[in-house]
Structures are given as C-alpha cells and as structure tokens.
Design an enzyme around this catalytic site. Structure first.
Site, PDB file in Angstrom:
ATOM      1  CB  SER A  78      52.608  72.460 -49.505  1.00 19.14           C
ATOM      2  OG  SER A  78      53.506  71.372 -49.442  1.00 19.14           O
TER       3      SER A  78
ATOM      4  CG  HIS B 268      55.580  69.313 -38.993  1.00 15.75           C
ATOM      5  ND1 HIS B 268      54.771  68.693 -38.085  1.00 15.75           N
ATOM      6  CD2 HIS B 268      56.849  68.985 -38.632  1.00 15.75           C
ATOM      7  CE1 HIS B 268      55.500  68.005 -37.230  1.00 15.75           C
ATOM      8  NE2 HIS B 268      56.773  68.171 -37.542  1.00 15.75           N
TER       9      HIS B 268
ATOM     10  CE  LYS C 122      63.722  92.776 -57.076  1.00  9.07           C
ATOM     11  NZ  LYS C 122      63.520  93.947 -57.954  1.00  9.07           N
TER      12      LYS C 122
ATOM     13  CD  GLN D   5      61.833  69.340 -50.202  1.00  5.87           C
ATOM     14  OE1 GLN D   5      62.103  68.559 -51.103  1.00  5.87           O
ATOM     15  NE2 GLN D   5      60.993  70.343 -50.362  1.00  5.87           N
TER      16      GLN D   5
ATOM     17  CB  CYS E  64      50.278  67.902 -39.996  1.00  3.10           C
ATOM     18  SG  CYS E  64      52.027  67.962 -40.407  1.00  3.10           S
TER      19      CYS E  64
ATOM     20  CG  HIS F 227      51.894  71.101 -36.779  1.00  3.45           C
ATOM     21  ND1 HIS F 227      52.067  70.491 -38.009  1.00  3.45           N
ATOM     22  CD2 HIS F 227      51.019  72.122 -36.992  1.00  3.45           C
ATOM     23  CE1 HIS F 227      51.328  71.115 -38.923  1.00  3.45           C
ATOM     24  NE2 HIS F 227      50.686  72.112 -38.335  1.00  3.45           N
TER      25      HIS F 227
ATOM     26  CD  GLU G  56      64.303  92.160 -61.341  1.00  5.56           C
ATOM     27  OE1 GLU G  56      63.556  92.161 -62.339  1.00  5.56           O
ATOM     28  OE2 GLU G  56      64.237  93.027 -60.457  1.00  5.56           O
TER      29      GLU G  56
ATOM     30  CG  HIS H 186      73.767  80.837 -50.376  1.00  2.78           C
ATOM     31  ND1 HIS H 186      74.489  81.993 -50.520  1.00  2.78           N
ATOM     32  CD2 HIS H 186      74.458  79.892 -51.048  1.00  2.78           C
ATOM     33  CE1 HIS H 186      75.569  81.752 -51.260  1.00  2.78           C
ATOM     34  NE2 HIS H 186      75.580  80.482 -51.589  1.00  2.78           N
TER      35      HIS H 186
ATOM     36  CG  ASN I 143      61.733  75.462 -50.350  1.00  3.62           C
ATOM     37  OD1 ASN I 143      62.728  76.143 -50.596  1.00  3.62           O
ATOM     38  ND2 ASN I 143      61.349  74.461 -51.129  1.00  3.62           N
TER      39      ASN I 143
ATOM     40  CG  HIS J 234      59.209  70.124 -43.784  1.00  2.00           C
ATOM     41  ND1 HIS J 234      58.195  71.057 -43.661  1.00  2.00           N
ATOM     42  CD2 HIS J 234      59.320  69.885 -45.118  1.00  2.00           C
ATOM     43  CE1 HIS J 234      57.703  71.341 -44.855  1.00  2.00           C
ATOM     44  NE2 HIS J 234      58.371  70.652 -45.760  1.00  2.00           N
TER      45      HIS J 234
ATOM     46  N   GLY K  51      56.705  78.423 -51.541  1.00  2.00           N
ATOM     47  CA  GLY K  51      56.306  77.131 -52.094  1.00  2.00           C
ATOM     48  C   GLY K  51      56.241  76.025 -51.061  1.00  2.00           C
TER      49      GLY K  51
ATOM     50  CB  CYS L  58      51.924  65.490 -37.108  1.00  2.00           C
ATOM     51  SG  CYS L  58      51.954  67.244 -36.656  1.00  2.00           S
TER      52      CYS L  58
ATOM     53  CG  ASP M 201      55.555  59.979 -49.179  1.00  2.00           C
ATOM     54  OD1 ASP M 201      56.367  59.069 -48.932  1.00  2.00           O
ATOM     55  OD2 ASP M 201      54.823  60.511 -48.315  1.00  2.00           O
TER      56      ASP M 201
ATOM     57  CG  HIS N  95      78.886  79.191 -48.545  1.00  2.00           C
ATOM     58  ND1 HIS N  95      79.821  78.466 -49.263  1.00  2.00           N
ATOM     59  CD2 HIS N  95      78.025  79.676 -49.477  1.00  2.00           C
ATOM     60  CE1 HIS N  95      79.547  78.510 -50.554  1.00  2.00           C
ATOM     61  NE2 HIS N  95      78.460  79.231 -50.714  1.00  2.00           N
TER      62      HIS N  95
END
Ligand SMILES: O=P(O)(O)O[C@H]1O[C@H](CO)[C@@H](O)[C@H](O)[C@H]1O
Ligand SMILES: O=P(O)(O)O[C@H]1O[C@H](CO)[C@@H](O)[C@H](O)[C@H]1O
Lengths: 349, 349
Positions: free
Chosen positions: A163, A166, A313, A170, A52, A115, A319, A300, A155, A168, A161, A55, A78, A298
């Site tokens: 990947s 671990h 969904k 962003q 990982c 991890h 949409e 989301h 995420n 984390h 998405g 890690c 990176d 706030h």
C-alpha cells in the site's frame, strides 16, 4: 503419436521442496487475453513525501512520529497480525475445532530514507545495509525465547498488496513454524537424512552443470528459475555453500548477496521497463533452538506478471482447487531473464 | 496476562482436509487500507452480446461458430491447458528434473444462453440443468480410460481472472490426480481408516450441533464457513449424506444442491450489492477406477473480497512464503452471511 517435447507438450513437474507437482502448458502461452489488466503507475516519486507514513520525520497512522533517519529504519508494525502478549489458554477442544493462540512480533523495515528508491535503484553497498539489518533482526528476534521462526519478506507493487511505494519490507516473527516452511523443512530433512547432503546444494550443482535455468551467478550466490517454478518469472536465490541461515554469512558474502539482489531486481525492472512487482522472502532455519543441518538459506521471488506490465497470471480456479499451472516454461523464462541487462533502464549510463 | 478470546487474540487453526495450519488475526480487522482498490463494473449487460465468444450463434476466437443454443452448452476449450494426444515419452531423468507428460481435456460450460445472467439470478430449475451437465460430464470424461480426475470449477468476476461475464464454468479432466486433491484425499483416507466414517460427515454433524458457522441448510446440503477458512467469506457446500461423487445424487438431491447454490450466491451478491467474484469448484472422488469410500462430495467457494466491493484480501508475501492469514474470524463472517437475505438485491420482490 508424436514424441515428447517439453517446449510443446503439457506436462507435470515435481517440486522436491514441497513434495508437490505443478502443471506446465507451453502450448497455451499465446492464447489471447481479454480479461482484467493492471494499472501501471510510473509517476516520478519525490525523495520525501509529506504524506508517506514511512518517510523520515513523518507522522504514522497511530500518531507516533518517525525519527529523522538515514538509511535503514526498523519499527514495530502499527497493525501487526501478531501480539507479544502471553495469553492464558486452556485446551479443551474437539477433533474439528483445533486452535491455539499464537504469539509474535511484526516489524517494518524501511530500506532507505529516500521515498523514490527501490532495491534495484539502490547501490549494492546500501542494499548491504538492509541485509545487515535482516541479519541483526533474525538474531534479535530469534533469540527471544518464544520465537521459533522469523519470516523476512517484501511485497513490492500495489498488485502485490503493497500500500506504500516507499521502499520497505516486513518481518513476521512467531512462536510456531508456519505451514509452508515446515513442509519445506520436512522435505529437506528427508533428503538430508537419506543423502547426508543438502537438497539445495546438490540441486544447484546440477543446475550449474546444465546452465539452462541460471539467471545470475557470483562467487557466493546463484539466482535461477527453479525447474518447478510456478510464477511466470519466479526465481530463487541460493547460497552456493550450505549456510543454514543468514547469521552464517560473512561481510563478503552479504555483499555478494546484495549484488545478486541488485542485479536480479534490475533485470526484473528491465523486463517490461516498469517497477516490477513481486513478493520475495527468505527461507532459512527456524529459531526453535534445535539443530537444523538440513536447512539451506534461499530467497524466493514470486512476481505475478505474465505477458507485459498489464497482464498478470491469475492463480485462481484450477490453481486454488487442484494445482499450480503455468504457460511459459521455466526454461523460456530463464532465457528471457538471462538476456536482460543488469544496467537499470532508468539509469543514464 | 489476559485469558484467550478467539474474537480478539491472534491464533492458529488446524485444517484437517489439508493437514495445515492457518493464522487468524482478529485484532487486525480494522486497520486502514491505502492500497490498491478493485474496479466495480456494474453496467447492465444485454441478453445477447454480438462480441461475446460464448453467446449463442457467435463466432469464437478460433473461427468456429457456436450453435444457436438454449440453456446449457458445453464445448472443448479453444486454448486448453491440456491435450488429448497420447505422447511418446521415455523416462530418463535425474533426481531434480522429474517431469512427465500429462494428457487431458478442457471444456467450457455456458450456464445459459442469456449473457446477462449469473448463477444467483438464474431459477433453481435452470441451475439444476447446469448440475445435470456437471453430472453427465463427470461421467463421460471420467469414463475415458486415461482420465483419473475431473475438476469442475467456475471463476467469476474479472478480479478472479475471468475474462468474459457470460455465465460459464470450466472442466479440466486429466490423467493424474492434482496435488491439492491428492492431499485432501490422503487426509480423508487416514480419517476413514481410523474412524470408519467420513471426515466431512462427522465434521458437519458437529457444525450442525454448534450452528455458529452454518450459513444455509436444506434437506440434503449444508453451506458453512469452515472453522479453518482462509478467504474472508470462504464457504463450503457439503452433502449431508456421504456421497463420494456427483453420480450418486438423485434428481431431488440435485435440485436441493441447485437451491443451496442459488441462495448462497444470492447472499454473496447481497453482501456488497455487486456481482460477487469468486472461484468455486467441486472436490469429489477421482475417476481412477479405484474404490474411494473415504471421499465426501463438497464444493469450495473462495471469494477474494474483504471489506467492501473494492478492497480484496491479498494473499501475498507472508501467505505465499509462510502460511495463509486472515483478519475477520470465520464466525464473524458466518454471522454476516447468515443475516443476509436470500432475495437478490436486484429482484423486484
Ligand atoms: O481459462 P481462462 O478462464 O482463460 O483462465 C483463467 O482460469 C484458469 C484456470 O483457473 C487459470 O489457469 C488462468 O490463469 C485464468 O486466467
Ligand atoms: O501488512 P500489509 O503490507 O499492509 O499487508 C500486506 O501484506 C501482508 C503480509 O504478506 C498480507 O497479509 C496482506 O494481505 C497484504 O495486504
């Protein structure tokens, strides 16, 4: 003709944060699904994975080595979407080809050296260390002269998405205020100028009276399914008092925030007894040096799953071209979330 | 500091149809991907599948039986998101709980009785029969008193939430003009009132001068990667003359449209030599009985794939909270699409 029942009849609802409508189709909730299903990966992860790149002590893709860290660890992404460089640019564009360089900084925040953890499985005190770093980062990045906006988000899950399992999140900090944030700001501002109060403060007051869509509440924060939510189990965590941004929170408030995050993500995991995927992120005042009395902090949560761990969904076709559409109503989702335990399904207690 | 190069430096571009910016990060195109991959299902399908609820003569989920049809076949969606019923409704809502019933009609359009076909594998003359039905349906549904908008679209591929490979599209016709269409209309209208001409007419004139983003062109239509495209291989098909809607097209124009659809979707299939997934749909004037000189017929193609058949672009996190982001530039995508053959990879010629 029969009279309107919001649990039965198709209707549109108004989202005042984005000044947009959404379509709700409760009668459609039970249609059969023969389409794509998601993989549910529930292997037990090790506390340290030698492969990982997040890690502690491991080598990253670009050849750098992570320090041997404990707790929260932040580093520059990176493969960032933005660059710090100040690029020379001479405007000479026509009507239809409007473009400008964008400077910014992308960072990755490891929530823990472990991890195998996720937010709901961390102690509230350890989540608070993440919130502390969000506060520090907002301050540090936001005080850069050219940074007008700091987007903090996570995420979670491969379907979103992500990947690497671990734990984390962003940060994307940049020179401009991004489209959706700007739209939210404009609507909050209109409301503030008209009423002299915060849109979200007035909104959560009403929600706390009705109670129907409230999922969790503590001294300082409330978690609810917005009346205009588009994702099946979408929620929003709002501070009870109008704080414009994370800098205004005391230690006690940061702990309240951490606790509600723990309980909310625990309920999510308990819903289908899996590590529940979502994208989550904070909306707060930009760091453009202007006063922002209209803003109200706030966060989301946009989780993609619909019926079970395998059926999400799809926000496609109608949409993408026309407007967001949901089947199960926000009130039905809120009721389901309300009834879930805040004890994690994996815990022994 | 170096000077700006749009192939190398992060920048934002302006989308005049939505009055929104997008983030372009060309330097990020080569980052490694260790995340979720999509299944590529390339089994050969039979011309008739006894288990397909869209095939000619078969039983549908609701117990109705399809007629033995040839060519295009339209029916009301068994699990529609809208209902035709006129619902009694008394407005009595507060500021934050704004909601109204929405009437409408959902239809499914089978493009062919042949279960194994897709648009690019159909003859242009047979695609024209689909276009004829789009025209008829727009007219029929749009002339219902209470229908203000007719959304014609196709979700192709399981990754786009399509649960059945039988070639088909959908129509959602409804009482209101949906959010994204309304936003597009407002921006077209502002432009039209200011300039006395159609935004898209002026835009494609400029694009036809520059040529860089044009993928295909025939007498009546052009297919291009918009300057502000967000999906890696997003395209837009626009009529050269300003037609407000599909009713204004002659037989010859409908054939031109069918041909460009065939060639564009063939290029898509040839890109990764798979049946290329996308959501596509038409934007045209609403059927609300008002004059719409600002409208200009166009069709959007939103394909999710990024690097290859297995890696899609995730519109998550930053994109959901802040603004759409892309890596490969629209010009790079256009060049790749330009260089692909219009002979389908499966054909023998
Ligand atoms: O009606 P279908 O094809 O079953 O459903 C699909 O397309 C609809 C319209 O784009 C979406 O609302 C659904 O989420 C998607 O699964
Ligand atoms: O930076 P990551 O985690 O590799 O990438 C993920 O999150 C980004 C920000 O939401 C998205 O732009 C990417 O499409 C997604 O794959």
């Amino acid at each position: 003709n029969s009279s309107f029942n919001q649990k039965k009849h198709p209707h549109r609802r108004y989202n005042p944060l984005l000044d947009e409508w959404i379509l709700v189709s409760p009668q459609r909730a039970n249609r059969p699904w023969q389409g794509q299903t998601e993989k549910v990966a529930e292997e037990k992860l090790p506390a340290h994975d030698p492969n990982c790149y997040l890690c502690s002590g491991n080598l990253r893709v670009n050849g750098e080595r992570n320090p041997v860290y404990k707790g929260v660890y932040v580093f520059d992404n990176d493969f960032g979407s933005l660059m710090k460089d100040d690029i020379e640019f001479s405007e000479e564009q026509s009507d239809f080809f409007t473009l400008k360089p964008e400077r910014g900084i992308n960072r990755v925040i490891c929530f823990s050296e472990n991890h195998s953890l996720t937010l709901p499985e961390m102690e509230a005190d350890d989540i608070k260390k993440v919130v502390d770093v969000w506060q520090e980062q907002y301050e540090e990045l936001g005080s850069e002269d050219y940074i007008s906006h700091v987007q903090i988000f996570e995420n979670r899950g491969s379907v979103m998405g992500c990947s690497n399992p671990h734990p984390h999140g962003q940060i994307w900090a940049q020179a401009s205020i991004p489209s959706t944030v700007l739209k939210t700001q404009e609507n909050m501002k209109k409301y503030y100028e008209k009423n002299g109060s915060s849109l979200l403060e007035d909104y959560i007051k009403k929600e706390l009276e009705v109670k129907e869509r409230i999922v969790l509440e503590n001294e300082d924060f409330v978690a609810l399914v917005p009346f205009w939510a588009i994702w099946p189990y979408e929620t929003m965590v709002v501070s009870k008092r109008k704080a414009e941004n994370i800098l205004q929170f005391s230690d006690a408030e940061k702990l309240s925030f951490s606790k509600i995050l723990k309980d909310l993500t625990t309920k999510y995991d308990n819903l289908f007894e899996i590590s529940f995927p979502y994208s989550a992120g904070i909306h707060q005042s930009p760091t453009d040096g202007k006063p922002h009395p209209e803003w109200h902090f706030h966060m989301h949560f946009y989780p993609p799953l619909l019926r079970n761990a395998e059926v999400k969904k799809f926000m496609v076709g109608y949409e993408m071209l026309a407007e967001p559409q949901r089947d199960i109503t926000p009130e039905q989702s809120a009721e389901i979330l309300q009834n879930l335990s805040v004890v994690h399904y994996k815990s022994d207690k």
